[in-house]
Design a protein around this motif. Sequence first.
Motif, PDB file in Angstrom:
ATOM      1  N   UNK A  91       0.772  -1.238   0.055  1.00 51.28           N
ATOM      2  CA  UNK A  91       0.001  -0.070   0.016  1.00 51.28           C
ATOM      3  C   UNK A  91       0.845   1.331  -0.147  1.00 51.28           C
ATOM      4  N   UNK A  92       1.965   1.189   0.723  1.00 48.01           N
ATOM      5  CA  UNK A  92       2.680   2.516   0.802  1.00 48.01           C
ATOM      6  C   UNK A  92       3.713   2.598  -0.525  1.00 48.01           C
ATOM      7  N   UNK A  93       3.842   1.565  -0.972  1.00 56.37           N
ATOM      8  CA  UNK A  93       4.565   1.662  -2.240  1.00 56.37           C
ATOM      9  C   UNK A  93       3.713   1.953  -3.723  1.00 56.37           C
ATOM     10  N   UNK A  94       2.465   1.926  -3.207  1.00 55.67           N
ATOM     11  CA  UNK A  94       1.684   2.289  -4.265  1.00 55.67           C
ATOM     12  C   UNK A  94       1.640   3.832  -4.001  1.00 55.67           C
ATOM     13  N   UNK A  95       1.573   4.389  -2.853  1.00 51.96           N
ATOM     14  CA  UNK A  95       1.736   5.844  -2.728  1.00 51.96           C
ATOM     15  C   UNK A  95       2.921   6.407  -3.521  1.00 51.96           C
ATOM     16  N   UNK A  96       4.139   5.757  -3.066  1.00 47.92           N
ATOM     17  CA  UNK A  96       5.495   6.103  -3.508  1.00 47.92           C
ATOM     18  C   UNK A  96       5.517   6.177  -4.913  1.00 47.92           C
ATOM     19  N   UNK A  97       4.674   5.151  -5.595  1.00 46.89           N
ATOM     20  CA  UNK A  97       4.858   5.031  -6.820  1.00 46.89           C
ATOM     21  C   UNK A  97       4.168   6.191  -7.582  1.00 46.89           C
ATOM     22  N   UNK A  98       3.169   6.642  -7.126  1.00 46.56           N
ATOM     23  CA  UNK A  98       2.611   7.728  -7.490  1.00 46.56           C
ATOM     24  C   UNK A  98       3.117   9.029  -7.304  1.00 46.56           C
ATOM     25  N   UNK A  99       4.141   9.080  -6.653  1.00 44.98           N
ATOM     26  CA  UNK A  99       4.723  10.436  -6.403  1.00 44.98           C
ATOM     27  C   UNK A  99       5.472  10.983  -7.467  1.00 44.98           C
ATOM     28  N   UNK A 100       5.560  12.349  -7.706  1.00 43.99           N
ATOM     29  CA  UNK A 100       6.462  13.066  -8.878  1.00 43.99           C
ATOM     30  C   UNK A 100       7.821  12.377  -8.612  1.00 43.99           C
ATOM     31  N   UNK A 101       8.284  12.314  -7.510  1.00 41.14           N
ATOM     32  CA  UNK A 101       9.723  11.863  -7.441  1.00 41.14           C
ATOM     33  C   UNK A 101      10.062  10.789  -7.600  1.00 41.14           C
ATOM     34  N   UNK A 102       9.434   9.608  -7.748  1.00 39.03           N
ATOM     35  CA  UNK A 102       9.460   8.407  -8.449  1.00 39.03           C
ATOM     36  C   UNK A 102       9.533   8.590  -9.791  1.00 39.03           C
ATOM     37  N   UNK A 103       8.651   9.471 -10.290  1.00 43.49           N
ATOM     38  CA  UNK A 103       8.742   9.583 -11.805  1.00 43.49           C
ATOM     39  C   UNK A 103      10.056  10.342 -12.151  1.00 43.49           C
TER      40      UNK A 103
END
Length: 262
Positions: A233-245
Motif C-alpha cells: 500500500x505504501x509503495x503504491x503511494x510512493x509509486x504515484x509520487x512526482x519524485x518516483x517519476x
Amino acid sequence: MTYQTILFDIVEGIARLTLNRPDKLNSFTGKMHEEIRSAMTTLEADASVRVLRITGAGRGFCAGQDLTERAMTGGQSFDLASTLETHYNPLLRRLRKLPYPIVCAVNGVAAGAGCNFALASDLIIAAKSASFIEVFSRIGLIPDAGGTYVLPRLVGTARAMALSMLAEPVSAEQAEAWGLIWKCVPDDKLQEVTDALVQKLSIAPTKALGLIKKAIYNSLGNSYDTQLTLEANLQREAGNSEDFKEGVTAFLEKRPARFVGR
Ligand code: T3D
C-alpha cells in the motif's frame, strides 16, 4: 513569534528547533512545552518543510522535566498521568506523525524525558562527550515519554531493564555500539555532520522518506503478512509520487535527480 525557551525557524525546507534554557540544561518547563506546541503547529501547517533538526543550546541536550516545577512543598502532589497526557504524550505523538525525517543532534547530556525526547527522532547523532541517562528511577519514577516502548525495541530487554533500573549514564560511543542511536561523532564535528545530513535530507524524495517512517515504525507491531500488505500500500503511494517519476527519469538520462519532495 518570539520564543523565550526555544529557538525555532524554517529556512529552505529545513526546520530547526533548539531547546534553549542552557543554564538549566534545557529541562522542560510548562512554558517550553507551550512554545514547542506552537512550533509543532507551525510545522504541521507548513508544507515546505522537508526535515526537522533538533538540538540543545549550551553544554546539555535536555535534563528532562524541570524538577523545580515538581517541588512538593506543603504536602502538594502531582498527577503525573495528567502532566504526561497534557505535555509529553501529545508532543511525542505529533513528532511520530511528521511525514519527513527528524534529525537529533545530541550535544550533551540527555536525561529522563530529555533522553526519550531525543530517542523519538528518526536519526540520532551524538557528540562523543554526550551521554544518555534513563534517570527516572533515581527520583522514584519509571521511564516515560515513550522510553519503555523504544528502549526494548532499540537495545533489547536486558539492556532496557538495566538502563531503566540502574539509571546509569550510557556514553555516546556505547549508545552507538548498542544501536540506541545511529552515530557518535567527535564533539567538534557534531554541527558539521548534522548540517550535512540535514542538507542532504532537505533535497531527498521526502514523500518516500515519510512512507519509510510509516513502514519501519508500524513493522514493530505488525505480523510479517500484515507488513507485506502495508509495504504494497505504501509503495503504491510512493509509486504515484512526482519524485518516483523523476528518480526513474534521471536514472535513465544518467543525471542527478531533482526531487521536489512530493
Ligand atoms: O510531568 C512530569 O513531571 C512527569 C515527567 C517526567 C519526566 C522526567 O524527565 S523525570 C526526570 C527529571 N530529570 C532528572 O531527574 C534529571 C535531573 N538532573 C540531573 O540529574 C543532572 O543535572 C544531570 C545528570 C542531568 C546533569 O548533571 P550535571 O552535573 O552535568 O549538571 P548539574 O550541575 O546537575 O545541572 C546544571 C544546572 O541545571 C543546575 O542548576 P544550578 O545549580 O547551576 O542553578 C541544575 O539544578 C539544573 N538542572 C539540571 N537538571 C534539572 C535542573 N533543574 C531543574 N530540573 C532538572 N531536571
